[in-house]
Design a protein around this motif. Sequence first.
Motif, PDB file in Angstrom:
ATOM      1  N   GLU A  84      68.255  14.682  62.434  1.00 43.35           N
ATOM      2  CA  GLU A  84      69.083  15.885  62.498  1.00 43.35           C
ATOM      3  C   GLU A  84      70.374  15.692  61.719  1.00 43.35           C
ATOM      4  O   GLU A  84      70.830  16.600  61.018  1.00 43.35           O
ATOM      5  N   GLN A  85      70.977  14.495  61.835  1.00 45.27           N
ATOM      6  CA  GLN A  85      72.199  14.213  61.093  1.00 45.27           C
ATOM      7  C   GLN A  85      71.927  14.205  59.584  1.00 45.27           C
ATOM      8  O   GLN A  85      72.747  14.689  58.790  1.00 45.27           O
ATOM      9  N   ALA A  86      70.764  13.638  59.200  1.00 45.63           N
ATOM     10  CA  ALA A  86      70.401  13.605  57.784  1.00 45.63           C
ATOM     11  C   ALA A  86      70.165  15.018  57.246  1.00 45.63           C
ATOM     12  O   ALA A  86      70.565  15.346  56.125  1.00 45.63           O
ATOM     13  N   GLU A  87      69.499  15.871  58.044  1.00 43.92           N
ATOM     14  CA  GLU A  87      69.267  17.257  57.633  1.00 43.92           C
ATOM     15  C   GLU A  87      70.592  17.996  57.466  1.00 43.92           C
ATOM     16  O   GLU A  87      70.777  18.780  56.527  1.00 43.92           O
ATOM     17  N   LEU A  88      71.524  17.748  58.399  1.00 45.14           N
ATOM     18  CA  LEU A  88      72.832  18.391  58.304  1.00 45.14           C
ATOM     19  C   LEU A  88      73.565  17.932  57.045  1.00 45.14           C
ATOM     20  O   LEU A  88      74.149  18.752  56.320  1.00 45.14           O
ATOM     21  N   ALA A  89      73.504  16.624  56.781  1.00 43.90           N
ATOM     22  CA  ALA A  89      74.150  16.100  55.580  1.00 43.90           C
ATOM     23  C   ALA A  89      73.524  16.686  54.321  1.00 43.90           C
ATOM     24  O   ALA A  89      74.229  17.036  53.369  1.00 43.90           O
ATOM     25  N   ALA A  90      72.178  16.813  54.319  1.00 43.89           N
ATOM     26  CA  ALA A  90      71.487  17.384  53.159  1.00 43.89           C
ATOM     27  C   ALA A  90      71.891  18.836  52.946  1.00 43.89           C
ATOM     28  O   ALA A  90      72.101  19.284  51.817  1.00 43.89           O
ATOM     29  N   ALA A  91      72.006  19.592  54.049  1.00 42.99           N
ATOM     30  CA  ALA A  91      72.401  20.999  53.937  1.00 42.99           C
ATOM     31  C   ALA A  91      73.819  21.127  53.395  1.00 42.99           C
ATOM     32  O   ALA A  91      74.100  21.986  52.552  1.00 42.99           O
TER      33      ALA A  91
END
Length: 326
Positions: A84-91
């Motif tokens: 979830e943190q990686a997805e947020l960073a990617a977004a």
Amino acid sequence: MLGAIGLDEAQESAYRALVALGAAEIPDLAHRLTLGVPQTERVLRHLERHGLAAQSSARPGRWVAAPPGVALGALLTQQRHELEQAELAAALLAEEYRAEATEPAVHDLVEVVTGASAVAHRFVQLQLGAVEEVCALVTGQPQVVSGPDNEAEEQAAVRGVEYRVVLERDVLALPAGLAEATSALERGEQIRVTGRVPTKLVVADRNLAMVPLTGRGSAEPAALVVHASGLLESLMGLFEAVWREALPLRLGTAGTVAEGETVPDTTDLQILSLLLSGMTDASVAKHLDLGLRTVQRRVKGLMEITGVTTRLQLGWHAYERGWVAR
């Protein structure tokens, strides 16, 4: 199976063995896993750091497994949080990229990829990055990659990505052409066939495309990756034009039939679909591993079922009965 939470094959095997045995000493576990004692100890130390195993307080030197429901659940929760943190960073990075590239320079709209390995990697990467749809034109002359990568396609299909693919008729004549087309259809892909495809092309989400820059047999293969631009719109327009003129390929499935109606079997449907794609009786026989007379006999049988006297009429009736698609 547990690789997703950071365990390699030896570590997973050790944890499974401890779960099955309840507890074990290092020499016994090493023998069971066919590993050396030092390597087994390193594996157990790794499991201990991840909360999956611990040394027995009652019997020193003896190792016990942590309850899977608790230990694995904690690791999975941590993994989900990290994703979830990686997805947020990617977004956030994507938003920052869009903000900085509202008016990208012309030279940023295309990139040249050279070398067989780099082209193949970018090809797979493009598919794995797709979210909604992948459109592809596939020629009968393989270059670095002969068609959409099977593993990448399967992963994309699991994520719900739709595929629309136009095959040049010669693709079905390749050694594994028919088998790969059948597998793709079973994954829910839409496939059409035409006599000639103008160029190999892959477009992901109408936002990124890839076309070859070099012809077959070139010393160093190269491809052009095209980002959102007027050129990309033209390439997408090319795909749609070829798609409209191509014939759908359906292998091994029948449509809805009326009660009491004679239904062609899988082989009959394959023969019909391949004939409608433009293949000759001899080519169909070769690729379905049938005799030429068998193919002709089956076609004659279908004509008798439909009560027609020509193959043109057979094609029309096959469509009307849902055996094939336009």
